[in-house]
Structure formats: structure tokens, C-alpha cells
Enzyme design. Structure first.
Site, PDB file in Angstrom:
ATOM      1  CG  ASP A 335      -1.782   1.214   1.300  1.00  0.00           C
ATOM      2  OD1 ASP A 335      -2.484   1.480   0.322  1.00  0.00           O
ATOM      3  OD2 ASP A 335      -1.739   1.906   2.333  1.00  0.00           O
ATOM      4  CB  THR A 337      -0.900   6.089   1.993  1.00  0.00           C
ATOM      5  OG1 THR A 337      -1.302   6.701   0.771  1.00  0.00           O
ATOM      6  CG2 THR A 337      -0.890   7.125   3.108  1.00  0.00           C
ATOM      7  CG  ASP A 579      -0.628   2.707   7.124  1.00  0.00           C
ATOM      8  OD1 ASP A 579      -1.417   2.596   6.159  1.00  0.00           O
ATOM      9  OD2 ASP A 579       0.025   3.740   7.350  1.00  0.00           O
TER      10      ASP A 579
END
Length: 823
Positions: A335, A337, A579
Site C-alpha cells: 500500500d 501510503t 496500515d
């Protein structure tokens, strides 16, 4: 648009999965029916009320452990099947033979002690890291909100919720601000559920949007997911290909050992009319080496030391096989970000559109920033760039808000301006809010190509929660954000490329922008971007698209899950990092889930590995640790199983030829220590960058079986020749010494092959083992202690010659197997 669970009449609206959640809870916990909603307590419990509940035992006392208890560690290392067998044989030998024939028992005691100590060290490391990474829910008491340990929550506590928070106990919603909760981990329903005051929430679910608070109605073991949480958080040594493969090998060894040992006992005690104690000693000498007793120990030690090493790098391994699993990974899904970029962003520019006044746009953004009490990174950047002032609070107000959702790709706010005008604003992905042919998209595309993130501020015509509120929204301004790249991300991507691990960047952002960021970090294939809205839904076609492209944008949470499944359907072992709450489902379904320590509670709960230092650069260390464990255990397993094979074959040959077993336990203890025990310990902990290969049992046995057969044949041939050469008193001892010399030399050659590729310390290790045996042969008291004395010159040199021939055959066989089947 946001769906409401109930309309004003109380009827369920389409898309709500609330009845499914209630049914699931009722079915699993029929003894405790759902309590009626408690009276609203906006200030939470008082200190006195908390003390009363603690005294009554109404505390969330579920013991969540990250590791086995000390008692369990001792029991698992001491009470094993092979320890029982060896223990019985050890006791027998203590009564019938000299102490040197009982040395194998002391070795087992030492091995067991080492195993206990190493796993205890791993337990301490895990427990300390688990405390660091523990979820800290926010609880309101006496009107003050504070983070406390999950175990300190009491019945009736008011627990606050925000995006990414995990519901840690069962409860009833007391406050809801566009609260959306994902219960898919409990019910299987993929759609988030809108929660209002009075609705139930269950432990194990998590917040995807909005915020609020709930009152705890069930704590401790009564909570819906308490048992699941306890089991999921437990450190385990099982369920890995490596350990299951070793268990399979040990099962086969047991099947071979039992009939062979029975035949050997009958042969030595009944058929041969020898001294009883001598016969017992030689029988035990034939049985003990059949057991690969150190293999399980070394595997446990290698894993435990791996946990300690990773713990020093702030990497929490919540499930031990994750070390092994990540070493087998051939695709890593990242991911963007929080993984490639740091969490924070900066507003670099605001571009008014369609003649909008810049001061007016700035005021809208300033007020919009106050609409969400728990802003995401993008909104936080706007708040930092345009902080609200006291005058703004009096002139502009927020009357309604819609938090950002990964499924919608935008957030919204209804504002009342200074002159009393009401307006509705949306802030989110331009390519979602704008029609496909809008000219503004060209301008946005140019910004995305520079790796910048662009949000569109648009004015909506209807109500904020009206269906299709985004349709026809008037573009007002572009908010340009610059993302902060992680300084170590480029090196980590390069590492995976060198290790032939494919990297896929999966993000909810614009695909071109994500590709530009990945390109800055040097990701191979970053130019191959794909908008996930054009991703085929057929699993096979999706798998093809996943293999052909490296960067994917505008990916929804459900698509992330589907993409992981598509890659797995092609035989890939997939790791997923993330996250945010939009990563939870994919993390759960991936072979290995990796979460950042600063990530949401939900992602940390489902991930097998948590990077507490939030550093993506720690991943190569985990991969390297797993490869070290798998590669080295494969090597040393070949050593142990070669011994098992030649021991079984020697016993069979002795039974068939009706001769005395050639060795006493002391001889095989010496050989096992020098050619297996000591070198295996060092080899198991050495660096190893070989990529993990599947089919552990098959690969080990391809080498162990022919090696064991050659060693047994060479040793028995020397023994038979020696029986014809020597005669008279002391003949058996001379025959044993000649056979021991051959077996040692052949075993040393197996060790020399396994130690490749050579380094200075590997050469030194092999040489030291050879020197140790030479010392035993030349030092008189060691000769007597181990009953090893070479008699004459012809027979010892014959033993050496047979060993050399066996070594040449070993070399040929290993090379043929390597060419035929691959290493």
C-alpha cells in the site's frame, strides 16, 4: 453515498447487514441475550464506579498472550516421544555399561536445556514487544478521555471510537457521528454497517469511517470475540511447511525404527550368545542413532533466535511461521501510503477553478477541516495549511459531515456561511467526482505525472446524504498535496527486485500519481499502471492483469482482497503490507500480512508481522531471517537423516548377516557429535540467502537416502573385511575401530558437501571436526575412553580406501541429484 442502517420509520434500508450481525451474535452467545441500551453517560463512569466494578470482577480480564507460558515451553521440550525412548535407553545403559556408553543421554539433557533457554528468550522478546504494540483504546471517565490498556476496561465504560479503531469489547453505541463499522471479520458481510445510538457493536469489528463512542456491555470472556482474540495473539510453533515436514519425517522414522529395533534386539540378545551386558550395549548403540533427536531442537532454536534477532529491530512476529512464510513469498503487495510514503503530507498549492475566489475557497477549506474530529492524512495537511481561527467558529459553522470512506473516495460537509447561506461541499478524488470527459482531468493528469496527489473541492447541489450527491457537483478548486517519500523505500524495493520477488503497488490514489511515486523510488515496471476501475472481475483475467502490471490505483478495499486471491490462484505466495483500515481484509487473506506499528488497531490485530518502528526497510531483515532458517534447516536435516538412514540399514544388515552390531553407543556419540551435532548447530545459525523452495521433505530425502545407503554399505563392507582380517582376543574391538574410521570419513564427506559454498569459517569448522577425531585416535586415554584403537596398518588403510571410494560415489550422486531434480 452513505447508507443508513434504518430509515426514520425504523425499517431496514437496502444494503444494511445489521440483522446478519445480530443473528451471528445471538447464535454464538445464546446464554447472554443482548442487553437493552444503557442510559447515556456522556462523561463515562466515575472513579468510584470503576473501583466498584473492579472489586466485583467486572473487568476485561481476558489473558491475551503473545507466547507460550514457561510451563508450556518446558513441557513441550521435555515430554517428547523421542526423549521418552532415549530416556529409557539411557537408564538401561547407566545400569549395564560404563559411563562413556551413556554419554548420549547427557547430550539429550543439554539439547533440551538449550531448547528451553532459547525459546524462553524468544518469549521474553515477544512479550516485551507485544506490550509496545498493544492496542490502547480511549476510554472516557469523569468526563476525561484517556488511553488505557484493554485489560483495564470495566463493564459500563464509555469507549471512544475513530477510523481504524478496533472494537475491543461488546457494547451498545452511545454516540455516533456518521459511524461506519466493518464486521466482515465476524459475519463475512463485506459492506460496512452504519451505526446509530442504541445499536450493538461486537468485539473484533473495526471502524472504517466516522466516529463515536459505545458503552461496554460485555467484557472478559463473555465478549463475542474474546476467545478468537486470545488464540489469534498466541505465539505458536506449529502450522508451517518446515515443521510439518519434520513431523512427517519423524513419523516415517518411527515406522522404520520400531521393526528394525525389534529385529536388532532379537539378533543381539537371542541369536548371538554373547556377554549379556555387551549385547545390551551394542543393541542400544544400534537403536539410538536411528533417532534424529537434534533436528527438532535445532529447528526450534533457529526460529527462536530469529524472533530475538527481529525483536532487536522492533519487528513483532505475532505468529512464528510468519518468518518462514515471508521467506517463501514471491509477490509483495504494497500500500503506497504509509509504506512507500510517510504518513504526513503537505499542501503545495490550491488552484481555484471556474473563476472561484481564492479567499472564499480558502475559507471553505478552513471550515471543512473542522468537520472531522479524526482527520485522515489528506485532511490533516489541509488543517495544517489553513488552521481555523476563533473568528471562523463564529462566522462559519459545520451543520453536517460525512467522513472519508475508501469505498466512496471522498468526504463531505454541509456548511452555514457567515451570511447565513447553506452550502454542501465534497472533497476527494477528482476522477471520481468529475465526469470522464471533463477538461480539468487533463490538468490533474499532468500533476499526477509529477507524483503529486490532487484532491478536488466541489460544491454539491442537493443534501449531503442524498443518493447521488456527487453527481453534478460543481468543481471549485484543486488541492495539490505533496507526499513525503520514505528515504529507505527505494533500497527495499531494490532488494526485492534482486531477490526475484515481484512488487505490486496497490493504492486508492490515482494510478498515474502512484506510478510516478513508485518511479521515483526506482520500482521496475512503475510505468505499467492500471486504474482498478478497469480491472476485470473474472478471477483468471484479474490474475493476468496483476502479473502484467506493477502499479494499481483507485483500488477499493474489496478489490485489494480480490487481487490477493487472484495472485494466490496462480500459485503465488503473497505478502500484503498496509496500515489503514482499507487494508484489513487483504492483510487477513494474504499468506503473510505485515502492518506498520503506527497503523490502525485493526491492521495490527490481523497481521502476522508488525513493524513497530514503522520502517518498510525492516522487511528485508524478515525475509533474510526466514531464508536463513529454511535454508539452514534443510541442510542440517540432511545431516541428521543421513545418520538415521545408515543406522537403520546397518541394523538390517546386522540382522540379515547374524553378526554382532559393530558399534557401542560411545562410538556413535562421538561420530554424531563431530559430524552432525556441533557442525549442525553452527550451520543452522549461519547467514543464508538462498530463496526458500517448497517440498521440504522431498528435497531432504533426495540427498539423505542415497547418502545414508552409501555410508551404510561402505561401513558394513569395512566391518566384514575386518572380521576376516582380525581374529583372536580383541578382534571385535579392532573390527569396530576400522568400521568407525570408515563411517567417520564418509560422514565427514557428507558434512563437507553440505558446508558448501565454502567460507573461511566453514572450512575451519570441517577441519576442526576432523582434528577432534584425530586427537581421539592418538591420545591414549581418549583411545581407552572411546574404545578406539587402530590395529596394524593394512586394515586401517583399507578402511580409508573404502571411505575414499564411498566419497567419490557420494560426490557423483549429489551432483546427479542436483542436475536431475535441482537443489
Amino acid at each position: 453515498m452513505t447508507q443508513r442502517a434504518l430509515d426514520s420509520s425504523g425499517e431496514q434500508t437496502p444494503g444494511s447487514s445489521r440483522p446478519t450481525m445480530i443473528d451471528a451474535g445471538a447464535e454464538l452467545d445464546p446464554v447472554h441475550p443482548m442487553e437493552p441500551p444503557p442510559a447515556r453517560r456522556p462523561d463515562g463512569l466515575s472513579t468510584a464506579e470503576v473501583a466498584e466494578r473492579v472489586a466485583r470482577g467486572e473487568v476485561n480480564d481476558v489473558p491475551v498472550r503473545s507466547s507460550r507460558s514457561v510451563t508450556e515451553i518446558v513441557r513441550a521440550n521435555v515430554f517428547t516421544r523421542f526423549n521418552l525412548i532415549i530416556g529409557v535407553l539411557w537408564v538401561i545403559m547407566l545400569f549395564v555399561a560404563p559411563i562413556q556408553d551413556s554419554l548420549f543421554g547427557f547430550v539429550i539433557v543439554a539439547n533440551t536445556g538449550i531448547g528451553i533457554i532459547q525459546e524462553w528468550r524468544a518469549k521474553k522478546t515477544l512479550d516485551s514487544l507485544a506490550v509496545i504494540g498493544e492496542a490502547k483504546p480511549t476510554v472516557r471517565r469523569d468526563g476525561v478521555a484517556a488511553e488505557i490498556s484493554t485489560s483495564e476496561i470495566v463493564l459500563g465504560d464509555l469507549v471512544e471510537l475513530g477510523p481504524g479503531d478496533k472494537v475491543v469489547v461488546d457494547g451498545t453505541v452511545s454516540e455516533a457521528d456518521s459511524l461506519e463499522i466493518d464486521e466482515s471479520l465476524l459475519t463475512g458481510e463485506a459492506d460496512p454497517v452504519i451505526k446509530r445510538a442504541g445499536d450493538p457493536v461486537m468485539s473484533g469489528s473495526f471502524v472504517v469511517a466516522g466516529g463515536g463512542a459505545f458503552t461496554a456491555t460485555k467484557v472478559g470472556r463473555e465478549a463475542y470475540a474474546a476467545q478468537l482474540a486470545e488464540e489469534a495473539s498466541r505465539f505458536t510453533l506449529v502450522h508451517s511447511e518446515l515443521r510439518s515436514g519434520i513431523s512427517t519425517i519423524l513419523k516415517y522414522v518411527t515406522w522404520m525404527m520400531v521393526p528394525t529395533a525389534i529385529g536388532l534386539i532379537i539378533s543381539q540378545l537371542v541369536v548371538k550368545d554373547n556377554n549379556f551386558k555387551e549385547s545390551v550395549a551394542r543393541t542400544v548403540g544400534g537403536i539410538v542413532p536411528m533417532i534424529p533427536e537434534g533436528l527438532v531442537l535445532l529447528t526450534s532454536v533457529a526460529f527462536a533466535i530469529g524472533v530475538v534477532r527481529l525483536g532487536r529491530k522492533q519487528c513483532l512476529v505475532q505468529e512464528l511461521p510468519a518468518i518462514e512464510g515471508l521467506a517463501r513469498v514471491d509477490v509483495v503487495c504494497l500500500d503506497k501510503t504509509g509504506t512507500l510514503t510517510e504518513g504526513g503530507m503537505d499542501v503545495t498549492e490550491v488552484r481555484p477553478l471556474n473563476g472561484s475566489d481564492e479567499a472564499y475557497v480558502t475559507q471553505v477549506l478552513r471550515t471543512f477541516g473542522s468537520s472531522d474530529p479524526r482527520p485522515n492524512a489528506s485532511l490533516q495537511a489541509i488543517i495544517d495549511a489553513y488552521p481555523a481561527s476563533a473568528g471562523d467558529a463564529e462566522s462559519w459553522t459545520v451543520t453536517d459531515a460525512m467522513p472519508f470512506s475508501s469505498a466512496r473516495k471522498y468526504s463531505g460537509a454541509a456548511l452555514t456561511e457567515a451570511d447565513g447561506t447553506d452550502s454542501v461541499w465534497l472533497l476527494g478524488a477528482p476522477d471520481v467526482l468529475l465526469s470522464e470527459g471533463d477538461a480539468t482531468l487533463t490538468e490533474i493528469e499532468q500533476l499526477n505525472e509529477q507524483g503529486l496527489r490532487v484532491l478536488l473541492l466541489a460544491r454539491a447541489e442537493g443534501e449531503l446524504d442524498a443518493p447521488g450527491a456527487a453527481a453534478g457537483a460543481a468543481p471549485t478548486a484543486l488541492v495539490v498535496l505533496e507526499q513525503r517519500l520514505r528515504p529507505d523505500a527505494g533500497d527495499t524495493l531494490a532488494y526485492f527486485a534482486d531477490q526475484n520477488v515481484a512488487t505490486k503497488v496497490i493504492s486508492g490514489d490515482n494510478a498515474v500519481s502512484v506510478g510516478a511515486v513508485a518511479g521515483k523510488l526506482g520500482l521496475a515496471g512503475a510505468e505499467n499502471t492500471l486504474d482498478a476501475r478497469r480491472l476485470p472481475t473474472d478471477p483468471d483475467e484479474m490474475a493476468t492483469a496483476m502479473e502484467e502490471n506493477a502499479v494499481f490505483g483507485r483500488v477499493t478495499p474489496q478489490q485489494k482482497r480480490d487481487m490477493v486471491a487472484a495472485l494466490q490462484s496462480r500459485g503465488h505466495t503473497v505478502a500484503m503490507t498496509g496500515d489503514g483500515v482499507n487494508d484489513v481484509l487483504a492483510l487477513k487473506d494474504a499468506d503473510i500480512g505485515v502492518s506498520m506499528g503506527s497503523g490502525s488497531e485493526a491492521t495490527r490485530a490481523v497481521a502476522q508481522i508488525v513493524l513497530l518502528n514503522n520502517s518498510f526497510a525492516t522487511l528485508p531483515s524478515v525475509v533474510a531471517e526466514g531464508r536463513r532458517v529454511i535454508g539452514n534447516i534443510t541442510r542440517v536435516a540432511t545431516l541428521f537423516l543421513t545418520k538415521t538412514v545408515y543406522s537403520v540399514l546397518l541394523a538390517i544388515l546386522v540382522v540379515c548377516f547374524q553378526v554382532e552390531y559393530p558399534f557401542l553407543p560411545r562410538h556413535l556419540t562421538l561420530l554424531s557429535t563431530l559430524t552432525i551435532g556441533v557442525p549442525a548447530f553452527f550451520l543452522a545459525l549461519a547467514p543464508n540467502k538462498e530463496r526458500a523452495q517448497p517440498h521440504f521433505v522431498r528435497r531432504v530425502m533426495r540427498y539423505a537416502i542415497p547418502s545414508g545407503v552409501i555410508a551404510a554399505a561402505a561401513t558394513f563392507a569395512t566391518y566384514l573385511v575386518a572380521r576376516h582380517y582380525y581374529s583372536g582376543e580383541g578382534a571385535l574391538e579392532a573390527e569396530t575401530s576400522a568400521a568407525t574410521l570408515t563411517l567417520f570419513l564418509v560422514s565427514m564427506w557428507v558434512l563437507a558437501i553440505i558446508a558448501r559454498p565454502y567460507t573461511w569459517w566453514r572450512v575451519g569448522l570441517v577441519a576442526a571436526m576432523g582434528l577432534g577425531f584425530l586427537i581421539v585416535l592418538v591420545v591414549p586415554w581418549l583411545q581407552d575412553f572411546f574404545a578406539l584403537k587402530l590395529v596394524g596398518a593394512p586394515m586401517p588403510w583399507t578402511a580409508v580406501g573404502i571411505a575414499v571410494a564411498a566419497a567419490a560415489l557420494l560426490e557423483f550422486t549429489w551432483r546427479w541429484v542436483g542436475r536431475r531434480f535441482g537443489m
